[in-house]
Write a protein that holds these residues in place. Structure first.
Motif, PDB file in Angstrom:
ATOM      1  N   LEU A  47      43.137 -16.599  -6.247  1.00 23.78           N
ATOM      2  CA  LEU A  47      43.371 -15.196  -6.575  1.00 23.78           C
ATOM      3  C   LEU A  47      44.628 -15.034  -7.420  1.00 23.78           C
ATOM      4  O   LEU A  47      45.662 -15.620  -7.121  1.00 23.78           O
ATOM      5  N   GLU A  49      47.154 -11.934  -8.783  1.00 20.79           N
ATOM      6  CA  GLU A  49      47.462 -10.525  -8.520  1.00 20.79           C
ATOM      7  C   GLU A  49      48.467  -9.973  -9.535  1.00 20.79           C
ATOM      8  O   GLU A  49      49.186 -10.741 -10.186  1.00 20.79           O
ATOM      9  N   PHE A  76      44.012  -6.717  -2.887  1.00 23.59           N
ATOM     10  CA  PHE A  76      42.845  -7.530  -2.550  1.00 23.59           C
ATOM     11  C   PHE A  76      42.599  -7.376  -1.052  1.00 23.59           C
ATOM     12  O   PHE A  76      43.415  -7.830  -0.243  1.00 23.59           O
ATOM     13  N   PHE A  87      39.105  -5.190  -5.160  1.00 24.63           N
ATOM     14  CA  PHE A  87      40.188  -5.594  -6.053  1.00 24.63           C
ATOM     15  C   PHE A  87      40.805  -4.334  -6.683  1.00 24.63           C
ATOM     16  O   PHE A  87      40.081  -3.501  -7.233  1.00 24.63           O
ATOM     17  N   SER A 104      43.662  -8.070 -10.759  1.00 20.57           N
ATOM     18  CA  SER A 104      43.478  -8.663  -9.431  1.00 20.57           C
ATOM     19  C   SER A 104      42.139  -9.370  -9.542  1.00 20.57           C
ATOM     20  O   SER A 104      41.085  -8.737  -9.527  1.00 20.57           O
ATOM     21  N   LEU A 106      39.709 -13.244  -9.249  1.00 18.34           N
ATOM     22  CA  LEU A 106      39.467 -14.591  -8.759  1.00 18.34           C
ATOM     23  C   LEU A 106      39.248 -15.548  -9.925  1.00 18.34           C
ATOM     24  O   LEU A 106      38.579 -15.196 -10.905  1.00 18.34           O
TER      25      LEU A 106
END
Length: 258
Positions: A47, A49, A76, A87, A104, A106
């Motif tokens: 992840l 951010e 998240f 997200f 945000s 993946l």
């Protein structure tokens, strides 16, 4: 050998048929009282951010994302109403050096913790069931991004959702830049929809939106590059606001490679 990674299942019975069409199999109800890792297999995701140091956003490794007590925060988290993996990317946030927009999101990884980095040859698909809860302008909800093979930091493609409900696919013209936009669907804000983005045979981008499939040629200049998937909320607008932005809820996420 074919290997399929089941990463999540739908939270309501109405999504079962959609997910079956995406190859995810039967659905199980998500638990709204656990972290996203309690409902989704996040063992092949990292992840990123919109916080951290300027030019260096915070990343959370898959080891911290996994399990019912896995990582979650304001950017998240599990929606306590329906179990969606959600997200949030505000217009003001820390960005990567090559972008002006917060995210945000993946990033695909291998199960051993190394960065996913696969060849265009073969068949590769990222399928999702999601809804855009809110967005100021537009948001990227899925990508195939360039990995190793050269100096480019561009994506092969990005899938955008606009505030007016239009869904657009952006295909990169070359590793050096330039993007062509294709209008590929329309879904009202807040409504659930599905996509599959992928490549096949090393030459073709395959896109399916709510069961409708289109194909696009991959320029030969991308052949030296490996690739990886991304999914989440990559906001496409910026300002000084921390309350405006893009919030995206995922109900299913599947990666397939063969």
């Amino acid at each position: 050998m074919t290997r399929s990674r089941l990463l999540a299942t739908a939270t309501v019975a109405a999504l079962v048929g959609t997910l079956a069409a995406l190859g995810t199999g039967s659905a199980n109800a998500a638990n709204p009282n656990v972290a996203p890792g309690g409902n989704f297999d996040l063992s092949i995701w990292q992840l990123q951010e919109p916080v951290g140091s300027p030019g260096s956003p915070t990343t959370i490794p898959s080891s911290r994302l996994q399990g019912a007590n896995g990582y979650q925060d304001a950017y998240f988290y599990t929606d306590t109403r329906d179990g969606a993996m959600t997200f949030w990317a505000p217009e003001k946030g820390v960005t990567t050096p090559n972008s002006n927009y917060a995210r945000s999101e993946l990033r695909e990884m291998n199960r051993d913790g190394s960065a996913a980095n696969w060849s265009l040859s073969g068949t590769h698909r990222l399928s999702a069931t999601l809804r855009v809860v809110s967005v100021t302008s537009n948001v990227c909800v899925g990508q195939i991004h360039l990995g190793t093979g050269g100096s480019s930091t561009k994506p092969l493609l990005e899938l955008y959702y606009h505030a007016n409900g239009d869904i657009l696919l952006g295909t990169e013209n070359s590793p050096s830049g330039g993007q062509t936009l294709h209008t590929v669907g329309h879904v009202s804000i807040g409504k659930t929809w599905s996509y599959t983005i992928g490549v096949s045979g090393g030459n073709t981008i395959d896109l399916t939106i709510n069961g409708s499939t289109t194909h696009y040629s991959i320029p030969s200049s991308f052949k030296p590059y490996k690739q990886y998937f991304k999914a989440g909320s990559y906001n496409q607008s910026s300002s000084d606001s921390t309350t405006k932005g893009a919030r995206v809820a995922f109900y299913g996420l599947t990666v397939f490679h063969s």
